[in-house]
Design a protein around this motif. Structure first.
Motif, mmCIF file in Angstrom:
data_model
loop_
_atom_site.group_PDB
_atom_site.id
_atom_site.type_symbol
_atom_site.label_atom_id
_atom_site.label_comp_id
_atom_site.label_asym_id
_atom_site.label_seq_id
_atom_site.Cartn_x
_atom_site.Cartn_y
_atom_site.Cartn_z
ATOM 1 N N LYS A 12 0.879 -1.211 0.046
ATOM 2 C CA LYS A 12 -0.050 -0.180 0.114
ATOM 3 C C LYS A 12 0.927 1.237 -0.069
ATOM 4 O O LYS A 12 1.575 1.442 0.741
ATOM 5 C CB LYS A 12 -1.089 0.078 1.121
ATOM 6 C CG LYS A 12 -1.610 1.399 1.360
ATOM 7 C CD LYS A 12 -2.679 1.298 2.307
ATOM 8 C CE LYS A 12 -3.759 2.618 2.554
ATOM 9 N NZ LYS A 12 -4.523 2.444 3.647
ATOM 10 N N LEU A 13 0.735 2.161 -1.169
ATOM 11 C CA LEU A 13 1.585 3.348 -1.060
ATOM 12 C C LEU A 13 0.958 4.438 -0.332
ATOM 13 O O LEU A 13 1.620 5.136 0.399
ATOM 14 C CB LEU A 13 1.579 3.634 -2.623
ATOM 15 C CG LEU A 13 2.584 2.425 -3.421
ATOM 16 C CD1 LEU A 13 2.360 2.973 -4.908
ATOM 17 C CD2 LEU A 13 3.827 2.385 -2.825
ATOM 18 N N ALA A 14 -0.414 4.846 -0.468
ATOM 19 C CA ALA A 14 -1.245 6.052 -0.054
ATOM 20 C C ALA A 14 -2.401 5.794 -0.128
ATOM 21 O O ALA A 14 -2.987 5.083 -1.083
ATOM 22 C CB ALA A 14 -0.410 7.247 -0.473
ATOM 23 N N ASP A 15 -3.054 6.885 0.588
ATOM 24 C CA ASP A 15 -4.423 7.172 0.300
ATOM 25 C C ASP A 15 -4.607 8.375 -0.330
ATOM 26 O O ASP A 15 -4.159 9.535 0.305
ATOM 27 C CB ASP A 15 -5.379 7.341 1.598
ATOM 28 C CG ASP A 15 -5.375 5.673 2.226
ATOM 29 O OD1 ASP A 15 -5.840 4.727 1.426
ATOM 30 O OD2 ASP A 15 -5.228 5.573 3.309
ATOM 31 N N VAL A 16 -5.409 8.480 -1.324
ATOM 32 C CA VAL A 16 -5.640 10.049 -2.075
ATOM 33 C C VAL A 16 -7.139 10.009 -2.101
ATOM 34 O O VAL A 16 -7.811 9.206 -2.235
ATOM 35 C CB VAL A 16 -5.083 9.899 -3.610
ATOM 36 C CG1 VAL A 16 -3.595 9.888 -3.507
ATOM 37 C CG2 VAL A 16 -5.590 8.651 -4.479
ATOM 38 N N PRO A 17 -7.443 11.425 -2.105
ATOM 39 C CA PRO A 17 -8.885 11.746 -1.997
ATOM 40 C C PRO A 17 -9.536 11.315 -3.236
ATOM 41 O O PRO A 17 -9.161 11.675 -4.512
ATOM 42 C CB PRO A 17 -8.931 13.206 -1.593
ATOM 43 C CG PRO A 17 -7.441 13.748 -2.141
ATOM 44 C CD PRO A 17 -6.732 12.617 -1.807
#
Length: 282
Positions: A12-17
């Motif tokens: 998992k790299l990141a959460d983006v909106p």
């Protein structure tokens, strides 16, 4: 999220909106960035970047309305978008220079040709885009309404664009077929097509880039988008299931080998939903 085909490791790299009209995002590993679309002021979507190292979010454009595709190329090369400019309605092929932030829309003055799909060939450093005429699409729509028949697509044309010089070359034109998606590897293009708008099963073809010769192939799954040729050209990675009857059955990312005809699961959707995926070369 990324899935390494060699180590079989999911990261998992990141959460983006998710504020855009369509949840679109792609990672560029050499840049250490995620590029994605997001709404600005409820007036349309713009291109954003998320730096995986600094966690910084940056808005990269301010003159777009919608983004349908984002494709990274070489580490020093541009991002290629299928996007609509603010105040317009036509999807166009756009090159975004990551260093200078300059944007180049191909045939910017043309308000008839719609870009629907694009593919990147890393071996040739070329972009392939499929386009059709909005006037012809509307004409086919009028015929469909008048005759109460299923709508037939306008002609679809595939063009090669040199990533550096932007020089263009025609590859193939399909008569009354819609190209829903395509990918490219080595000297081939994989086309996914339909003969009717929103009806009928997809068909698959391989096209020789040099000659434009088209060869239809059979694949044991149904997928209108997100089918990518492997770098060695020996198979495809696709988002779907192993069933043609129940496309929700064990939905996920699979690899299909042309020779052995074996479908190998790569990442099965268990919780949540996979909106899209892209095959990247590190």
């Amino acid at each position: 999220m990324t899935y390494d085909l060699n180590s079989k490791k999911l990261t998992k790299l990141a959460d983006v909106p998710y504020t855009s009209q369509y949840p679109l995002s792609v990672v560029s590993l050499p840049d250490h960035k995620i590029y994605y679309s997001a709404d600005v002021g409820d007036k349309g979507d713009q291109l954003f970047s998320y730096d995986l190292n600094t966690k910084k979010i940056e808005q990269l454009t301010d003159n777009l309305f919608a983004i349908n595709r984002i494709v990274p190329t070489t580490p020093d090369g541009p991002l290629v978008l299928v996007a609509v400019k603010k105040g317009e309605r036509i999807l166009k092929t756009m090159f975004y220079n990551k260093s200078t932030h300059a944007m180049k829309f191909m045939h910017d003055e043309n308000q008839d040709n719609i870009t629907w799909s694009i593919a990147y060939n890393s071996e040739k450093n070329t972009i392939y885009n499929s386009q059709y005429s909005e006037r012809e699409r509307d004409k086919q729509g009028d015929i469909s309404d008048r005759t109460q028949t299923i709508m037939v697509p306008p002609d679809n044309k595939v063009t090669e664009i040199n990533n550096v010089t932007k020089q263009e070359r025609s590859i193939i034109t399909l008569k009354k077929e819609k190209i829903t998606s395509m990918s490219s590897s080595n000297d081939k293009l994989l086309l996914i097509t339909t003969r009717f708008i929103n009806h009928g099963n997809p068909e698959y073809s391989l096209v020789d880039i040099a000659t434009g010769k088209r060869t239809k192939i059979k694949l044991p799954f149904l997928s209108r988008q997100f089918v990518y040729m492997s770098p060695d050209g020996k198979g495809v990675y696709y988002l779907g299931s192993t069933s043609q009857k129940n496309q929700a059955e064990r939905r996920g990312v699979y690899y299909y080998d042309f020779t052995s005809k074996i479908q190998t699961p790569i990442f099965i959707q268990e919780e949540g939903f996979i909106n899209n995926f892209i095959l990247l070369n590190k």
